[in-house]
Design an enzyme around this catalytic site. Structure first.
Site, PDB file in Angstrom:
ATOM      1  N   HIS A 146       0.832  -1.206   0.000  1.00 50.33           N
ATOM      2  CA  HIS A 146       0.000   0.000   0.000  1.00 50.33           C
ATOM      3  C   HIS A 146       0.870   1.260   0.000  1.00 50.33           C
ATOM      4  CE1 HIS A 146      -3.595   2.452   1.449  1.00 50.33           C
ATOM      5  NE2 HIS A 146      -2.569   3.267   1.667  1.00 50.33           N
ATOM      6  N   GLU A 147       1.848   1.293   0.903  1.00 49.18           N
ATOM      7  CA  GLU A 147       2.686   2.498   1.020  1.00 49.18           C
ATOM      8  C   GLU A 147       3.569   2.705  -0.208  1.00 49.18           C
ATOM      9  OE1 GLU A 147       1.979   4.654   3.075  1.00 49.18           O
ATOM     10  OE2 GLU A 147       0.795   3.381   4.388  1.00 49.18           O
TER      11      GLU A 147
END
Ligand code: ZN
Length: 187
Positions: A146-147
């Site tokens: 996600h990051e």
């Protein structure tokens, strides 16, 4: 330390590909100050991860709170230890996916069901510029993907296959949250 404003979906900085940091930049006090601000901001906004573009810095840097992760650093007293990823790259080791309801500090008040590969290998530099390669699976693999997507200009909402699985937090709690499910956090 300052609390930097988080860019929300629609801001072009979230859609840029972030640029790499040079070794000199990585070791600079400016980068360390930014990481400290990001830790405080992530905590203030209730997240478990944040990428530099989310605080209007389109560079290849992200921090996360990960379980059982060696190399976590405590940089701000009274705030969690974090894993720091600089100039990272990911290789998928197991294409089998796991799904979870993700949130994001740049899409406040909502979440969506995203499926991601369950096992990855991630290479990155730390704040001293040293190179590392680690394997991550399960929740850690989800948070890292996600990051690091933020560094490519990608948001979790781009990866939702079933658009009926996007919900505001209240509706998520009412209709989608399973009993005994772990608390979900924004990333
Ligand atoms: Zn996010």
């Amino acid at each position: 330390m300052i609390i930097r404003k988080v860019a929300r979906m629609g801001h072009p900085v979230l859609r840029e590909k972030a640029r790499e940091l040079s070794l000199e930049e990585i070791k600079s006090s400016k980068t360390l100050d930014l990481v400290r601000d990001m830790i405080v901001g992530m905590d203030e906004y209730g997240g478990i991860g944040i990428a530099a573009p989310q605080v209007h810095e389109p560079i290849q840097l992200a921090i996360m709170i990960l379980d059982d992760w060696k190399g976590k650093v405590k940089l701000v007293e009274g705030h969690p230890s974090v894993a720091v990823f600089i100039n990272p790259s990911i290789k998928i080791l197991d294409k089998k996916c796991i799904g979870s309801w993700e949130g994001c500090l740049s899409l406040p008040g909502m979440r969506g069901y995203v499926e991601r590969p369950k096992k990855i290998r991630v290479s990155f530099q730390d704040l001293q510029g040293n190179k590392h390669t680690e394997i991550a699976s399960g929740h850690n693999a989800i948070v890292i993907q996600h990051e690091l997507d933020h560094l490519e200009g990608t948001l979790y909402i781009d990866k939702i296959f079933d658009k009926s699985m996007i919900a505001f937090n209240d509706e998520y709690d009412r209709f989608h949250r399973k009993r005994n499910e772990d608390d979900n956090h924004d990333e």
